[in-house]
Design a protein around this motif. Structure first.
Motif: not given
Ligand SMILES: NC(=O)c1ccc[n+]([C@@H]2O[C@H](COP(=O)([O-])OP(=O)(O)OC[C@H]3O[C@@H](n4cnc5c(N)ncnc54)[C@H](OP(=O)(O)O)[C@@H]3O)[C@@H](O)[C@H]2O)c1
Length: 315
Positions: A9, A11, A31
């Protein structure tokens, strides 16, 4: 109104989903890995819980306290994405997805899983929809495996909905750190000729799709969440550079990009994803407020500039 556990959350995706759920009147258990980063969400009414993806004891008990789970956590890795780091990403996601799926199934809770268009792999100029078989690009292999397992579990009774976003842009996340910041410094590059399609979606439109899927999606459904106009990579980077007011984006050969970003990332980013959103529009009543990145990039840049000036006033 439902109570929803949102993983990741803090992210880019999870944060937007949590805010959209709260705005729609739902209760949210946010979470996170780092509670200090979740202060704003707590201020908006979310209950914050913390843990690590690789430790199911830190999140499984929460499943019993909610009506549904949105899984949007992703292991934080930095730098060149070689096969070793990708394995770690996929392993962490497998631990969490498997644990959440088992608990949701036994407790009768809905699981909304975040996939991505990488699960389809390269389809050139052909359109992709939800019936397209999963022949993933390297970065989509983990999600494709999880989705196959979730489909099997659905046959056994799991209430699961898969949302597969295209490239997500908006004020935050990888879009800001990898694209906007580089464009402002005239460091944005196009890998190769950029003839491959990228299907994009604004982060707020994506978040709205989760809110709708929570109540409207039939169990077992999959939705591609993309805007109406896939752009060729070249068009997308040019659009961004123009909006930022930077110089023309230079091409970089794939072999050089592989040295910097790793071969799996370069193969994934140069594959072609021309994705159709008819099913989400029809079943969920979802209608992106930014039907194309041409509409969504200018307000995104305005939002980023507001955030920058608020940060400089505060410091
Ligand atoms: N962004 C895109 O363009 C895109 C496109 C298609 C699909 N997706 C999918 O969407 C999902 C989220 O992507 P996002 O872009 O939102 O990524 P993100 O901004 O990197 O967010 C990831 C989240 O996971 C948390 N996290 C990292 N390591 C962790 C750990 N060891 N234990 C618990 N939490 C942890 C991060 O916490 P911190 O903030 O503390 O690091 C953050 O809350 C992924 O499955 C990704 O494949 C993203």
């Amino acid at each position: 109104m439902s109570t929803v556990l949102v993983t990741g959350a803090t992210g880019f995706v999870g944060g937007a989903v949590a805010r959209a759920l709260l705005a729609a009147g739902h209760r949210v258990v946010a979470w996170v890995r780092s509670p200090a980063k979740a202060r704003a969400l707590a201020g908006q009414g979310a209950r914050v819980a913390a843990g690590d993806m690789r430790d199911p004891a830190t999140y499984l008990p929460l499943v019993d306290e909610v009506d549904a789970v949105v899984h949007a956590a992703q292991l934080r890795v930095t730098g060149r994405l070689g096969p070793g780091k990708i394995r770690l990403l996929h392993q962490a996601n497998h631990v969490m997805t498997d644990a959440l799926a088992r608990r949701c199934m036994s407790a009768g809770k809905r699981l909304l899983y975040t996939g991505g268009c990488f699960v389809y792999g390269d389809h050139g100029d052909d359109w992709i929809d939800e019936s397209t078989p999963l022949t993933p690009s390297p970065l989509g292999e983990g999600d494709a495996n999880e989705i196959a397992r979730l489909r099997d579990r659905h046959e056994a009774g799991l209430d699961v909905v898969v949302l597969s976003p295209g490239f997500v842009y908006g004020p935050g996340g990888n879009f800001t750190t990898l694209f906007y910041d580089d464009a402002r410094r005239d460091r944005l590059r196009c890998i190769g000729r950029g003839r491959n399609y990228w299907s994009c979606v604004h982060v707020d439109d994506l978040a709205e799709a989760y809110v709708l899927a929570l109540t409207r999606a039939p169990a077992g459904a999959t939705y591609n969440i993309v805007d109406d106009e896939p752009l060729r990579l070249r068009e997308f980077v040019d659009l961004l550079a123009d909006a930022v007011g930077g110089v023309a984006v230079r091409p970089v050969p794939a072999f050089l990009a592989r040295l910097v970003a790793g071969a799996p990332a370069v193969t994934s980013l140069t594959s072609s994803y021309r994705v159709n959103n008819t099913k989400a529009r029809r079943d969920l009543g979802w209608a992106p407020s930014y039907p194309t990145a041409r509409d969504g990039i200018p307000p995104t840049l305005s939002a980023l500039k507001r955030l920058e000036s608020a940060a400089s006033t505060a410091s």
